[in-house]
Design a protein around this motif. Structure first.
Motif, PDB file in Angstrom:
ATOM      1  N   ALA A 180       0.827  -1.214   0.000  1.00  0.00           N
ATOM      2  CA  ALA A 180       0.000   0.000   0.000  1.00  0.00           C
ATOM      3  C   ALA A 180       0.859   1.261   0.000  1.00  0.00           C
ATOM      4  CB  ALA A 180      -0.918   0.006   1.222  1.00  0.00           C
ATOM      5  N   ASP A 181       2.072   1.144   0.557  1.00  0.00           N
ATOM      6  CA  ASP A 181       2.970   2.315   0.642  1.00  0.00           C
ATOM      7  C   ASP A 181       4.376   1.763   0.853  1.00  0.00           C
ATOM      8  OD1 ASP A 181       4.068   4.982   1.216  1.00  0.00           O
ATOM      9  OD2 ASP A 181       1.990   5.554   1.630  1.00  0.00           O
ATOM     10  N   VAL A 182       5.362   2.646   1.061  1.00  0.00           N
ATOM     11  CA  VAL A 182       6.733   2.150   1.237  1.00  0.00           C
ATOM     12  C   VAL A 182       6.781   1.199   2.428  1.00  0.00           C
ATOM     13  CG1 VAL A 182       7.886   4.086   0.107  1.00  0.00           C
ATOM     14  CG2 VAL A 182       7.456   4.184   2.568  1.00  0.00           C
ATOM     15  N   VAL A 183       7.585   0.138   2.271  1.00  0.00           N
ATOM     16  CA  VAL A 183       7.584  -0.956   3.234  1.00  0.00           C
ATOM     17  C   VAL A 183       8.798  -0.829   4.152  1.00  0.00           C
ATOM     18  CG1 VAL A 183       8.731  -2.512   1.588  1.00  0.00           C
ATOM     19  CG2 VAL A 183       7.386  -3.488   3.440  1.00  0.00           C
ATOM     20  N   ALA A 184       8.610  -1.176   5.420  1.00  0.00           N
ATOM     21  CA  ALA A 184       9.687  -1.055   6.408  1.00  0.00           C
ATOM     22  C   ALA A 184      10.667  -2.222   6.280  1.00  0.00           C
ATOM     23  CB  ALA A 184       9.094  -1.030   7.816  1.00  0.00           C
ATOM     24  N   PRO A 185      11.968  -1.970   6.532  1.00  0.00           N
ATOM     25  CA  PRO A 185      12.926  -3.078   6.618  1.00  0.00           C
ATOM     26  C   PRO A 185      12.537  -4.050   7.748  1.00  0.00           C
ATOM     27  CG  PRO A 185      14.085  -0.981   6.453  1.00  0.00           C
ATOM     28  CD  PRO A 185      12.629  -0.664   6.696  1.00  0.00           C
ATOM     29  N   THR A 186      13.083  -5.265   7.688  1.00  0.00           N
ATOM     30  CA  THR A 186      12.713  -6.344   8.611  1.00  0.00           C
ATOM     31  C   THR A 186      12.801  -5.942  10.089  1.00  0.00           C
ATOM     32  OG1 THR A 186      13.536  -7.935   6.997  1.00  0.00           O
ATOM     33  CG2 THR A 186      13.237  -8.734   9.244  1.00  0.00           C
ATOM     34  N   THR A 187      13.860  -5.197  10.452  1.00  0.00           N
ATOM     35  CA  THR A 187      14.063  -4.908  11.878  1.00  0.00           C
ATOM     36  C   THR A 187      13.547  -3.527  12.295  1.00  0.00           C
ATOM     37  OG1 THR A 187      16.307  -4.012  11.580  1.00  0.00           O
ATOM     38  CG2 THR A 187      16.133  -6.396  11.928  1.00  0.00           C
ATOM     39  N   PHE A 188      12.805  -2.870  11.406  1.00  0.00           N
ATOM     40  CA  PHE A 188      12.294  -1.520  11.724  1.00  0.00           C
ATOM     41  C   PHE A 188      11.464  -1.506  13.005  1.00  0.00           C
ATOM     42  CE2 PHE A 188       9.022   1.756  11.554  1.00  0.00           C
ATOM     43  CZ  PHE A 188       9.739   2.901  11.225  1.00  0.00           C
ATOM     44  N   ALA A 189      10.738  -2.610  13.257  1.00  0.00           N
ATOM     45  CA  ALA A 189       9.836  -2.664  14.419  1.00  0.00           C
ATOM     46  C   ALA A 189      10.577  -2.434  15.729  1.00  0.00           C
ATOM     47  CB  ALA A 189       9.091  -3.997  14.449  1.00  0.00           C
ATOM     48  N   VAL A 190      11.929  -2.547  15.705  1.00  0.00           N
ATOM     49  CA  VAL A 190      12.690  -2.298  16.936  1.00  0.00           C
ATOM     50  C   VAL A 190      12.534  -0.849  17.394  1.00  0.00           C
ATOM     51  CG1 VAL A 190      14.930  -1.629  15.914  1.00  0.00           C
ATOM     52  CG2 VAL A 190      14.848  -2.818  18.104  1.00  0.00           C
ATOM     53  N   VAL A 191      12.308   0.065  16.451  1.00  0.00           N
ATOM     54  CA  VAL A 191      12.112   1.478  16.800  1.00  0.00           C
ATOM     55  C   VAL A 191      10.919   1.601  17.751  1.00  0.00           C
ATOM     56  CG1 VAL A 191      11.524   3.764  15.865  1.00  0.00           C
ATOM     57  CG2 VAL A 191      13.061   2.255  14.579  1.00  0.00           C
ATOM     58  N   ILE A 192       9.872   0.858  17.428  1.00  0.00           N
ATOM     59  CA  ILE A 192       8.642   0.899  18.230  1.00  0.00           C
ATOM     60  C   ILE A 192       8.810   0.068  19.500  1.00  0.00           C
ATOM     61  CG2 ILE A 192       6.150   0.494  18.171  1.00  0.00           C
ATOM     62  CD1 ILE A 192       6.512   0.457  15.004  1.00  0.00           C
ATOM     63  N   ALA A 193       9.422  -1.117  19.349  1.00  0.00           N
ATOM     64  CA  ALA A 193       9.551  -2.023  20.491  1.00  0.00           C
ATOM     65  C   ALA A 193      10.434  -1.432  21.579  1.00  0.00           C
ATOM     66  CB  ALA A 193      10.110  -3.366  20.026  1.00  0.00           C
ATOM     67  N   GLN A 194      11.548  -0.765  21.170  1.00  0.00           N
ATOM     68  CA  GLN A 194      12.455  -0.242  22.200  1.00  0.00           C
ATOM     69  C   GLN A 194      11.807   0.877  23.004  1.00  0.00           C
ATOM     70  OE1 GLN A 194      16.410   0.432  20.486  1.00  0.00           O
ATOM     71  NE2 GLN A 194      16.979  -1.670  20.986  1.00  0.00           N
ATOM     72  N   GLN A 195      10.904   1.625  22.373  1.00  0.00           N
ATOM     73  CA  GLN A 195      10.158   2.636  23.138  1.00  0.00           C
ATOM     74  C   GLN A 195       9.299   1.970  24.204  1.00  0.00           C
ATOM     75  OE1 GLN A 195       7.849   5.226  20.611  1.00  0.00           O
ATOM     76  NE2 GLN A 195       9.654   6.136  19.656  1.00  0.00           N
TER      77      GLN A 195
END
Lengths: 143, 154
Positions: B51-66
């Motif tokens: 649907a839009d630009v896709v995040a790299p595999t480990t991008f979710a760490v940005v959210i998880a570390q918060q």
């Protein structure tokens, strides 16, 4: 996953190297990753703090190493097609100033699941002769 | 100071929703040498079926570390963040994150194992979209050295 970028399952063999890359990490790489990820632990930019906590000096974020390893898998598997990725951080990577630390990543097919059409990609990630990641496994959705 | 093993089973959140943006995906892709145009160019991402630009595999760490930050700063858990090293990490994606996603994260303390002056603290961040549909799970294990232990780090 999307059909257009998924690698073809047919013809894959266990042991086959599907991607490899060498990455040169510098202090600039660490600063860039700190900003992009929000991980501002000073052991990744401040030598004084790093030595105080018993490290040889500034070390790379483990998550930077994991991130660049994932990018090597994606280069073969396609963006968005890695459904699972796990690692153990076994050894730190000291990053000199000035200079660079070279990390080599080799991605091999570790297992194939015909029913789910997934490939388990096993990664060997080394700094010189030292393995820096253990049990590094990614699951890639294939077409 | 040592980590309180009775904190196992605690959960935190959900926190303020995290909005995934094109700029942040590009910035993260640049930082981890993820070269695909699908991280940067909407037309390329759409041609690949996203649907839009896709995040790299480990991008979710940005959210998880918060989210994990709430665990490591909880005085009742007792993590000394200056003595933490990262031991293990795992991402499991139901689908990739794309720009425009808004996700809510709840973090759970799944395990605290103590051995030889080190506490291994395992957290699990569960991300769901605004409809409650699961998107990603991030499991992270931190090794926390006890304060009195002046031995070598990993």
């Amino acid at each position: 996953m999307t059909e257009s970028t998924s690698p073809s399952f047919a013809g894959l063999e266990v042991g086959q190297v599907v991607a490899e890359r060498e990455i040169a990490l510098t202090r600039a790489s660490l600063v860039r990753y700190a900003g992009a990820s929000g991980d501002f632990n000073p052991i990744h930019y401040n030598d004084v703090v790093a030595v105080e906590v018993g490290l040889p000096g500034v070390i790379a974020h483990g998550m930077l190493t994991m991130g660049v390893a994932a990018s090597v898998v994606e280069e073969w598997g396609g963006a968005g097609n890695v459904s699972d990725f796990q690692v153990r951080f076994t050894r730190p990577i000291p990053v000199p100033n000035p200079g660079e630390a070279t990390v080599s990543v080799t991605a091999r097919i570790g297992a194939l699941d015909e029913e789910r059409r997934t490939a388990r990609v096993d990664l060997t990630v080394q700094h010189g002769d030292v393995k820096v990641l253990g049990k590094a496994q990614a699951l890639v959705d294939c077409a | 100071m040592s980590v309180n093993s009775e904190a196992v089973g605690r959960s935190y959140g959900p926190f303020e929703p995290y909005e995934v943006t094109r700029v942040k995906i590009r910035e993260f892709a640049d930082a981890v040498d993820a070269f695909s145009g699908a991280h940067r160019d909407v037309a390329v991402a759409r041609a690949e079926g996203y649907a839009d630009v896709v995040a790299p595999t480990t991008f979710a760490v940005v959210i998880a570390q918060q989210a994990e930050f709430h665990v490591v700063t909880d005085p009742e858990v007792g993590v000394d963040f200056s003595r933490v090293v990262h031991a293990e990490e795992r991402f499991t994606h139901v689908r990739p994150l794309v720009a425009g996603d808004v996700v809510m994260t709840t973090v759970h303390i799944d395990a605290i194992k103590q051995r030889a002056g080190i506490s291994m603290v395992t957290t699990r961040s569960e991300m769901v979209d605004l409809d409650g549909a699961p998107v990603s799970t991030v499991v992270s294990t931190l090794a926390v050295r006890e304060t009195q232990d002046e031995g070598e780090t990993q």
